[in-house]
Design a protein around this motif. Structure first.
Motif, PDB file in Angstrom:
ATOM      1  N   LEU A  45       0.814  -1.212   0.000  1.00  0.00           N
ATOM      2  CA  LEU A  45       0.000   0.000   0.000  1.00  0.00           C
ATOM      3  C   LEU A  45       0.850   1.267   0.000  1.00  0.00           C
ATOM      4  O   LEU A  45       0.364   2.354  -0.259  1.00  0.00           O
ATOM      5  CB  LEU A  45      -0.952   0.014   1.194  1.00  0.00           C
ATOM      6  N   SER A  74       0.420   3.344  -2.976  1.00  0.00           N
ATOM      7  CA  SER A  74      -0.929   3.783  -3.351  1.00  0.00           C
ATOM      8  C   SER A  74      -1.131   5.247  -2.995  1.00  0.00           C
ATOM      9  O   SER A  74      -0.433   5.793  -2.142  1.00  0.00           O
ATOM     10  CB  SER A  74      -1.988   2.990  -2.594  1.00  0.00           C
ATOM     11  N   GLN A 115      -7.135   5.631  -3.163  1.00  0.00           N
ATOM     12  CA  GLN A 115      -7.195   4.206  -3.494  1.00  0.00           C
ATOM     13  C   GLN A 115      -7.366   3.332  -2.258  1.00  0.00           C
ATOM     14  O   GLN A 115      -7.419   2.115  -2.363  1.00  0.00           O
ATOM     15  CB  GLN A 115      -5.925   3.795  -4.243  1.00  0.00           C
ATOM     16  N   SER A 173      -9.414   2.318   1.374  1.00  0.00           N
ATOM     17  CA  SER A 173     -10.718   2.383   2.021  1.00  0.00           C
ATOM     18  C   SER A 173     -10.576   3.247   3.280  1.00  0.00           C
ATOM     19  O   SER A 173      -9.465   3.577   3.710  1.00  0.00           O
ATOM     20  CB  SER A 173     -11.187   0.990   2.393  1.00  0.00           C
ATOM     21  N   GLY A 174     -11.711   3.602   3.885  1.00  0.00           N
ATOM     22  CA  GLY A 174     -11.709   4.457   5.075  1.00  0.00           C
ATOM     23  C   GLY A 174     -10.865   3.865   6.197  1.00  0.00           C
ATOM     24  O   GLY A 174     -10.051   4.549   6.819  1.00  0.00           O
ATOM     25  N   GLN A 194      -8.459   1.703   5.994  1.00  0.00           N
ATOM     26  CA  GLN A 194      -7.032   1.672   5.645  1.00  0.00           C
ATOM     27  C   GLN A 194      -6.393   3.033   5.897  1.00  0.00           C
ATOM     28  O   GLN A 194      -5.285   3.134   6.431  1.00  0.00           O
ATOM     29  CB  GLN A 194      -6.875   1.232   4.182  1.00  0.00           C
ATOM     30  N   PHE A 244     -11.099  -0.626 -10.386  1.00  0.00           N
ATOM     31  CA  PHE A 244     -10.227   0.544 -10.477  1.00  0.00           C
ATOM     32  C   PHE A 244      -8.894   0.101 -11.040  1.00  0.00           C
ATOM     33  O   PHE A 244      -8.457  -1.022 -10.799  1.00  0.00           O
ATOM     34  CB  PHE A 244      -9.993   1.144  -9.096  1.00  0.00           C
ATOM     35  N   ARG A 263      -2.010   0.129  -8.973  1.00  0.00           N
ATOM     36  CA  ARG A 263      -0.584   0.229  -9.244  1.00  0.00           C
ATOM     37  C   ARG A 263      -0.129  -0.809 -10.261  1.00  0.00           C
ATOM     38  O   ARG A 263      -0.624  -1.929 -10.284  1.00  0.00           O
ATOM     39  CB  ARG A 263       0.203   0.009  -7.939  1.00  0.00           C
ATOM     40  N   SER A 265     -13.104  -3.965   6.607  1.00  0.00           N
ATOM     41  CA  SER A 265     -12.556  -2.782   5.961  1.00  0.00           C
ATOM     42  C   SER A 265     -11.909  -3.150   4.632  1.00  0.00           C
ATOM     43  O   SER A 265     -11.146  -4.108   4.553  1.00  0.00           O
ATOM     44  CB  SER A 265     -11.507  -2.172   6.901  1.00  0.00           C
ATOM     45  N   GLY A 266     -12.249  -2.416   3.577  1.00  0.00           N
ATOM     46  CA  GLY A 266     -11.635  -2.655   2.284  1.00  0.00           C
ATOM     47  C   GLY A 266     -12.329  -3.713   1.439  1.00  0.00           C
ATOM     48  O   GLY A 266     -11.867  -4.034   0.346  1.00  0.00           O
ATOM     49  N   THR A 324     -18.130   0.738   0.423  1.00  0.00           N
ATOM     50  CA  THR A 324     -18.308   2.115  -0.036  1.00  0.00           C
ATOM     51  C   THR A 324     -18.370   2.158  -1.558  1.00  0.00           C
ATOM     52  O   THR A 324     -19.171   2.891  -2.141  1.00  0.00           O
ATOM     53  CB  THR A 324     -17.159   3.000   0.489  1.00  0.00           C
ATOM     54  N   GLN A 333     -19.453   8.241   4.440  1.00  0.00           N
ATOM     55  CA  GLN A 333     -18.749   7.707   5.599  1.00  0.00           C
ATOM     56  C   GLN A 333     -18.082   8.797   6.433  1.00  0.00           C
ATOM     57  O   GLN A 333     -18.052   8.731   7.647  1.00  0.00           O
ATOM     58  CB  GLN A 333     -17.681   6.740   5.079  1.00  0.00           C
TER      59      GLN A 333
END
Ligand SMILES: Nc1ncnc2c1ncn2[C@@H]1O[C@H](COP(=O)(O)OP(=O)(O)OP(=O)(O)O)[C@@H](O)[C@H]1O
Ligand SMILES: Nc1ncnc2c1ncn2[C@@H]1O[C@H](COP(=O)(O)OP(=O)(O)OP(=O)(O)O)[C@@H](O)[C@H]1O
Ligand code: SF4
Ligand SMILES: [Mg+2]
Ligand SMILES: [Mg+2]
Lengths: 324, 331
Positions: A144, A147, A151, A153-154, A156, B16, B19, B46-47, B51, B94
């Protein structure tokens, strides 16, 4: 020596609508290697207290009282000294700070920056290695680092903020709602991580959260705020299981037990209006919403009184004869 | 037309560019329906793509495959159609700080939607009503405040008021109460239930708070790595979770004491690298413990292909093991 000591701290904001006394005489203590939780109503002054510790309040705020960090008064420090403290001794993870990430810069660069600035590493390569380590510490894969913030999430992003707060190896960490955006699994991981820092490195930790279950599992002591004041304070287990202030009890009761039929389609709140800081009711500020209010609550401005050894609460029902 | 779900994801995917030219499949084949007057909770780690799914349902992201259907009609992406859609379907994001303009007062923030959509009538009265409903009372006293003069929870309530002032049919709310203390939280959840009962509001609420789901949701959909892995009526999913991921999720909730806590090990999932077989298999406790092998499905867990869970109101899970066990029950 006590790591952090707040003595009778008050903060008032100037606004177009008159003064807002957001914090009214708060005293708190934190020893190195221990954790203090601050819970309370939305708007009760928790974030304001956090900002005051490093004097990060906006210009519209007037601060009185004393904030002692290792015995040294933060409110009296000159700017150079203050800056050194903000770098090397204490760091704050702000509520909703996800927005302070620079959208145009890769995550790795942003975490490496404080590492280089604070001399934790001399070379870019050393800084990169440390960045990967910091990301790993908060449970993020090293990939990450390359990134951009959008890119992630909240949850992260929230963990990136915690990694940055750890970068300068602070002795005091203030985490304002550090797990609000996180799912229960990551929440458990982040709290484990913060707790490990406290135990292994002797860091002092202040965790602000509206979620009592989060605080209960992490904190040695717990303070509950209402309308700018601490209304209950003591060892976590006592405050959670033997709450003496009716507001604290209302907070615990409002969390549903999954599977409890009484909570199904019946969310429980606290009836009545939250207090308006510029126009507080006379007497106990909680009395208009308090299920246990008696006549004297309308007139007596109750302050904290001992409820049990090391445990105090600001309620007339707390027998005055107990001394702790 | 009324019998059609108000909002529907049909084979929806959103990716999306990540990288190194790789593709992050944040949402990867989702069927989900939101009925009129229904409250559905979307939960997951999360992730996992919550969202992104919410944003795609609102037309803020273009799907890379599949469709968003509104009352059974595919969503159109031209400006006028989107504007009409956005009056009926409101989003609460959020992160309240990001969704408020720092130079707009509370009054302007709440009234903005009314102005954009040219809603006639007493603007001030509508703003007062909306703010009062979310517990910001007396509302007039907050009118001239700027976002930086509010606490985190107050900002979130302004965002919710701005969504409710338009009296939408559907509310898609991403962690709407996670920054609020228990007392305000209860009040806002009660408000959502009330709007559903009185006006038939439909709500898709993204949350990691399973207690919230227990409080208000008719149904739960559990998401993992871009897919729905379990869904069904709230009582059934929470009392009797089938998918190993749902079980793990429930086991770490402080309020649930009947499950042995399972903190999942393994690297958090990466939507640029979908594991073969079941997406959860690298972290699945049931596979690791040999339960899946005992049921003879471990090979499928690692390499088989799991169909997309259909949008249905019945309790169902996308898991080879639970399918095998179900089969044993019905055989
Ligand atoms: N810059 C400011 N100017 C004026 N008032 C402010 C300012 N910042 C905060 N306030 C007010 O001071 C009070 C305390 O705010 P604070 O952010 O400390 O609350 P909090 O306890 O952290 O709440 P939350 O749980 O919602 O984050 C609130 O009534 C808020 O509206
Ligand atoms: N614009 C983007 N470009 C590349 N990857 C993205 C982008 N937006 C999201 N992602 C990735 O897609 C995945 C899903 O992100 P999303 O924000 O939908 O998760 P979430 O379930 O809402 O998580 P959280 O609970 O932490 O908010 C994450 O792995 C994230 O890193
Ligand atoms: S399909 Fe197999 S690996 Fe996936 S959750 Fe079920 S048991 Fe675990
Ligand atoms: Mg705050
Ligand atoms: Mg999200």
């Amino acid at each position: 020596m006590t790591l952090l000591q707040l003595e009778d701290v008050s903060v008032t904001y100037r606004t177009a609508d008159g003064p807002v006394p957001a914090v009214r005489g708060v005293s708190l203590e934190l020893e190195a290697g221990s954790t203090l939780g601050i819970a309370g109503e939305s708007g009760s002054g928790k974030s304001t207290v956090a900002a005051t510790v490093l004097r990060l309040n906006p210009a519209s705020a007037t601060v009185t009282g004393r904030v002692l960090l290792d015995g040294e008064d933060v409110l009296g420090m000159n700017f150079g000294r203050l800056r050194a403290v903000r770098w090397a001794e204490a760091s704050i993870v702000f509520q909703g700070a996800l927005h302070s990430l620079n959208p145009l810069q890769k995550i790795g660069r942003q975490v490496a920056e404080p590492v280089l600035l604070h001399g934790q590493a001399d070379t870019r390569r050393g800084a990169d290695a440390m960045t990967r380590e910091l990301l790993g510490q908060v449970g993020l894969p090293p990939r990450l680092a390359s990134s951009y913030p959008h890119q992630l999430s909240g949850g992260q992003k929230q963990r990136v903020m915690i990694a940055m707060a750890l970068a300068c190896g602070p002795r005091l960490i203030i985490a304002d709602e550090p797990t609000t955006a996180l799912d229960v699994m990551v929440q458990a991981q982040v709290l484990d991580l913060l707790t490990a820092l406290v135990h292994d490195l002797g860091v002092g930790l202040v965790v602000i959260s509206h979620d009592l279950s989060v605080l209960g599992t992490t904190c040695d002591r717990l303070a509950v705020m209402y309308a700018g004041r601490v209304v209950e304070e003591g060892p976590s287990a006592d405050v959670l299981d033997r709450a003496r202030h009716p507001y604290t009890r209302a907070l615990s009761a409002a969390y549903p037990t999954i599977g409890d039929p009484a909570a199904r389609f019946a969310p429980r709140g606290l009836p009545g209006d939250p207090p308006w800081p510029g126009d507080l009711p006379a007497g106990c500020p909680f009395h208009p919403r308090c299920p246990e209010a008696v006549d004297v609550c309308r007139t007596e401005d109750v302050r904290l009184r001992p409820a049990a050894p090391g445990h105090q609460a600001a309620c007339v029902h707390v027998a005055a004869e107990v001394t702790g | 037309m009324n019998s059609r779900p108000v909002l529907e994801a049909a084979g929806l995917s959103t990716s999306f560019r990540a990288r190194g030219g790789r593709v992050a499949r944040a949402v990867d084949g989702v069927d989900l329906e939101l009925g009129r007057g229904e409250i559905v909770a979307l939960v997951g780690e999360s992730g996992c793509g919550k969202t992104t799914l919410a944003r795609t349902l609102l037309g803020l992201e273009r799907p890379s495959a599949g469709q968003v259907l509104v009352g059974g009609v595919p969503l159109r992406y031209d400006g006028r159609a989107l504007k009409a859609f956005r009056r009926r379907v409101q989003l609460v994001l959020q992160d309240p700080t990001g969704s408020l303009n720092p130079r707009h007062t509370v009054y302007e923030a709440v009234a903005e939607g009314l102005r954009v959509h040219g809603v006639a009538g007493d603007e001030q009265q509508r703003v007062v009503d909306a703010l009062s409903r979310v517990g910001m009372r007396p509302a007039e006293r907050y009118f001239l405040r700027y976002p930086h003069e509010l606490s985190g929870g107050q900002r979130q309530r302004v965002v919710i008021a701005g969504a409710l002032v338009l009296e939408p049919e559907v509310l898609v709310a991403d962690e709407p109460v996670s920054s609020l203390d228990a007392s305000v939280r209860g009040e806002i959840l009660a408000l959502l239930l009330q709007l559903r009962d009185e006006l038939g509001l439909s709500v898709l609420v993204v949350t990691h708070d399973l207690g919230l789901a227990w409080n208000i949701a008719d149904r739960i959909a559990v998401m993992y790595l871009g897919r729905i892995v379990e869904s069904g009526p709230t009582e059934q999913v929470l009392a009797d979770p089938s998918h190993p991921y749902t079980r793990a999720l429930l086991s770490v909730v402080p309020e649930s004491h009947h499950l042995e806590p399972v903190v999942l090990a393994g690297e958090p999932p990466d939507p640029t690298r979908m594991p073969a077989g079941c997406r959860f298999h690298p972290r699945c406790p049931q596979l690791a413990s040999g339960e899946a092998a005992a049921a003879g499905v471990d090979g499928e867990c690692r390499a088989g292909s799991l169909p997309v869970l259909p949008a249905s109101k019945e309790h169902a899970a996308a898991c080879f093991l639970s399918a095998a066990r179900q089969g044993m029950l019905t055989d």
